[in-house]
Design a protein around this motif. Structure first.
Motif, PDB file in Angstrom:
ATOM      1  N   SER A 274     100.335 107.114  72.390  1.00  0.00           N
ATOM      2  CA  SER A 274     100.696 107.967  71.259  1.00  0.00           C
ATOM      3  C   SER A 274      99.759 109.133  71.084  1.00  0.00           C
ATOM      4  CB  SER A 274     100.699 107.141  69.974  1.00  0.00           C
ATOM      5  OG  SER A 274     100.834 107.963  68.846  1.00  0.00           O
ATOM      6  N   SER A 275     100.284 110.231  70.507  1.00  0.00           N
ATOM      7  CA  SER A 275      99.464 111.400  70.193  1.00  0.00           C
ATOM      8  C   SER A 275      98.957 111.340  68.770  1.00  0.00           C
ATOM      9  CB  SER A 275     100.280 112.686  70.409  1.00  0.00           C
ATOM     10  OG  SER A 275     101.391 112.708  69.533  1.00  0.00           O
TER      11      SER A 275
ATOM     12  N   GLU B  60      87.083 108.721  73.537  1.00  0.00           N
ATOM     13  CA  GLU B  60      86.904 109.550  74.720  1.00  0.00           C
ATOM     14  C   GLU B  60      87.663 110.861  74.551  1.00  0.00           C
ATOM     15  OE1 GLU B  60      88.153 107.359  78.122  1.00  0.00           O
ATOM     16  OE2 GLU B  60      86.544 105.878  77.962  1.00  0.00           O
ATOM     17  N   LEU B  61      87.096 111.921  75.100  1.00  0.00           N
ATOM     18  CA  LEU B  61      87.741 113.231  75.072  1.00  0.00           C
ATOM     19  C   LEU B  61      87.684 113.856  76.458  1.00  0.00           C
ATOM     20  CD1 LEU B  61      86.328 114.867  71.789  1.00  0.00           C
ATOM     21  CD2 LEU B  61      88.666 114.012  72.157  1.00  0.00           C
ATOM     22  N   LEU B  62      88.765 114.489  76.833  1.00  0.00           N
ATOM     23  CA  LEU B  62      88.806 115.308  78.038  1.00  0.00           C
ATOM     24  C   LEU B  62      88.938 116.767  77.598  1.00  0.00           C
ATOM     25  CD1 LEU B  62      89.061 115.780  81.094  1.00  0.00           C
ATOM     26  CD2 LEU B  62      91.529 115.336  80.864  1.00  0.00           C
ATOM     27  N   ILE B  63      87.990 117.599  78.005  1.00  0.00           N
ATOM     28  CA  ILE B  63      87.967 119.008  77.613  1.00  0.00           C
ATOM     29  C   ILE B  63      88.042 119.876  78.861  1.00  0.00           C
ATOM     30  CG2 ILE B  63      86.648 120.839  76.474  1.00  0.00           C
ATOM     31  CD1 ILE B  63      85.280 118.701  74.802  1.00  0.00           C
TER      32      ILE B  63
ATOM     33  N   SER C  89      97.152 115.128  73.086  1.00  0.00           N
ATOM     34  CA  SER C  89      95.935 114.375  72.825  1.00  0.00           C
ATOM     35  C   SER C  89      96.248 113.031  72.175  1.00  0.00           C
ATOM     36  CB  SER C  89      94.994 115.162  71.910  1.00  0.00           C
ATOM     37  OG  SER C  89      93.866 114.386  71.550  1.00  0.00           O
ATOM     38  N   ALA C  90      95.590 111.995  72.666  1.00  0.00           N
ATOM     39  CA  ALA C  90      95.762 110.664  72.101  1.00  0.00           C
ATOM     40  C   ALA C  90      94.916 110.463  70.856  1.00  0.00           C
ATOM     41  CB  ALA C  90      95.396 109.602  73.141  1.00  0.00           C
TER      42      ALA C  90
END
Length: 445
Positions: free
Chosen positions: A34-35, A51-54, A327-328
């Motif tokens: 889900s976002s 966690e983040l992916l940038i 983004s989750a």
């Protein structure tokens, strides 16, 4: 936690940027569900986790990531350089289309924000708190992240324009620093007459520079309302620019050197390119690209179209950090945005050479009083901060500006090699832009 970094190579052609209304819907990461946001707290509280992916190409973001992770030990950030500008946009659109590998946060230049926002690739962060931040930022960058009533990013820098000039060259040839564009034309003639190898500036055709010059002149070639747009380069404001710049082309007063090339840096270093009208982010680039000219360069206000009038400028460059629709964890992603664009991250980026979009920094005495050794210890930020205040309001970009800019040299760019005039080139660019927009499902007149 330690920050993981990797580089993705993008080999997709610029044509992959074509974004139709039906093909740009928001997608979740295939492997992350889900976002809906699941983060808690706000940046700096220390109780965030996840966690983040940038995706970002700006090197100053790395120090911001390190500080964010230090403040929030339960957060792991992966920072990826997926390419600069268009290269990243291709990769981002491909990921959105595939529904997999979309980052939580992406660095996006202001001209590209509407394209991804209207294509539903970005999340509206207004409800997360961004809607209350208007007074935090200068008008130009803030206006660029507001699209159709939503907020689709937080500005991380800005590019109010000023005249960067080689004072040593101007002084050697007895040429006054121009305050109007008519004076600029005369200065170009005087410098080139004094030395045929000397040019007041370079230009081989650049969409961003051209539209910024029209912006400063008071032009509004793009009018956008949702998925409806008007494109019109046949206006008095556009003619102001083309009259001066066509004369520069016809008289051979522009160095035929492409910006960001080795020859460009050489010209800036040896004085054969004597000035640049460009965004406030330029100082570090001059220091790194033309070290031989240390002490020679200075900054003055952008030349004006009307003598004696109040200062009017335009933006040239700059970018935002945006949360993607895929983004989750939109709340965690937004917490990083506030950290980077409003809180501790701002000073970290300024220390790294970025020019801020935040009012507080632009009014800070220490910031304004900083002396720049490369520029003869001039307090550059005093000039650049005034430029930021003077950006002409009301500018809009098209919801397919990335593609529009990519075809600039097919039409307007031909004027620089004698294939057409700027006026005819802009007319052709207008026609091609309208045709493309309508083919993509927009209503463009």
């Amino acid at each position: 936690m330690s920050t993981k970094r990797r580089v993705l190579a993008s080999t997709a052609a610029i044509a992959a940027l074509a974004m139709t209304l039906s093909a740009c819907g928001g997608t979740d990461r295939a492997d992350e569900g889900s976002s809906e946001g699941s983060g808690s707290g706000s940046a700096g509280e220390g109780d965030l986790s996840g966690e983040l992916l940038i995706w970002a190409w700006d090197s100053t973001i790395e120090s911001v990531v390190d500080a964010f992770e230090e403040a929030n030990p339960e957060v792991d950030v992966e920072l990826v350089n997926a390419g600069t500008g268009n290269d990243q946009y291709v990769a981002l659109q491909n990921a959105i289309g595939a529904g997999s590998g979309v980052p939580d946060i992406a660095q996006i230049e202001y001209f590209a924000v509407p394209q991804f926002a209207i294509g539903e690739g970005l999340a509206d962060i207004g409800p997360l708190g961004a809607a209350d931040l208007e007074s935090t930022f200068t008008p130009g960058p803030w206006g660029s992240v507001n699209v159709n009533g939503g907020v689709y990013g937080l500005p991380i820098d800005s590019g109010p324009m000023a005249l960067f000039y080689n004072e040593a060259v101007f002084t050697e040839h007895g040429v006054e620093v121009p305050t109007t564009w008519d004076e600029y034309l005369e200065a170009a003639r005087a410098l080139h007459a004094a030395d045929p190898n000397l040019y007041i500036t370079n230009d081989t055709g650049d969409a961003g520079f051209t539209t910024s010059m029209i912006w400063q002149a008071g032009g509004h070639p793009y009018e956008v309302d949702g998925t409806e747009a008007t494109v019109n380069f046949d206006t008095p404001e556009v003619k102001q620019f083309t009259d001066v710049w066509q004369t520069m082309i016809d008289e051979g007063l522009l160095a035929p050197v492409s910006s960001w090339s080795d020859d460009w840096n050489k010209g800036l270093g040896d004085g054969t390119i004597a000035s640049l009208t460009i965004g406030a982010w330029m100082p570090t680039n001059l220091e790194n690209g033309a070290p031989a000219a240390e002490g020679d360069w200075r900054v003055a206000p952008m030349p004006q179209w009307e003598a004696g009038a109040d200062l009017v400028t335009a933006e040239n460059g700059g970018s935002a950090l945006s949360v993607t629709s895929a983004s989750a964890d939109t709340e965690l992603a937004y917490a990083f945005l506030e950290f980077a664009a409003v809180n501790e991250g701002v000073q970290l980026r300024v220390d790294g050479g970025a020019f801020p979009a935040t009012v507080a920094e632009l009014e800070d005495e220490e910031f304004l009083g900083k002396e720049f050794p490369y520029f003869g210890n001039q307090k550059l930020n005093e000039v650049l901060a005034e430029s930021a205040k003077a950006v002409a309001p009301g500018w809009q970009y098209l919801p397919f500006q990335v593609y529009t800019n990519s075809i600039f040299n097919d039409s307007v760019g031909q004027a620089y090699i004698g294939g057409t005039t700027l006026t005819d080139g802009l007319a052709a660019w207008q026609d091609a832009t309208i045709k493309y927009g309508n083919e993509q499902g927009f209503t463009v007149n």
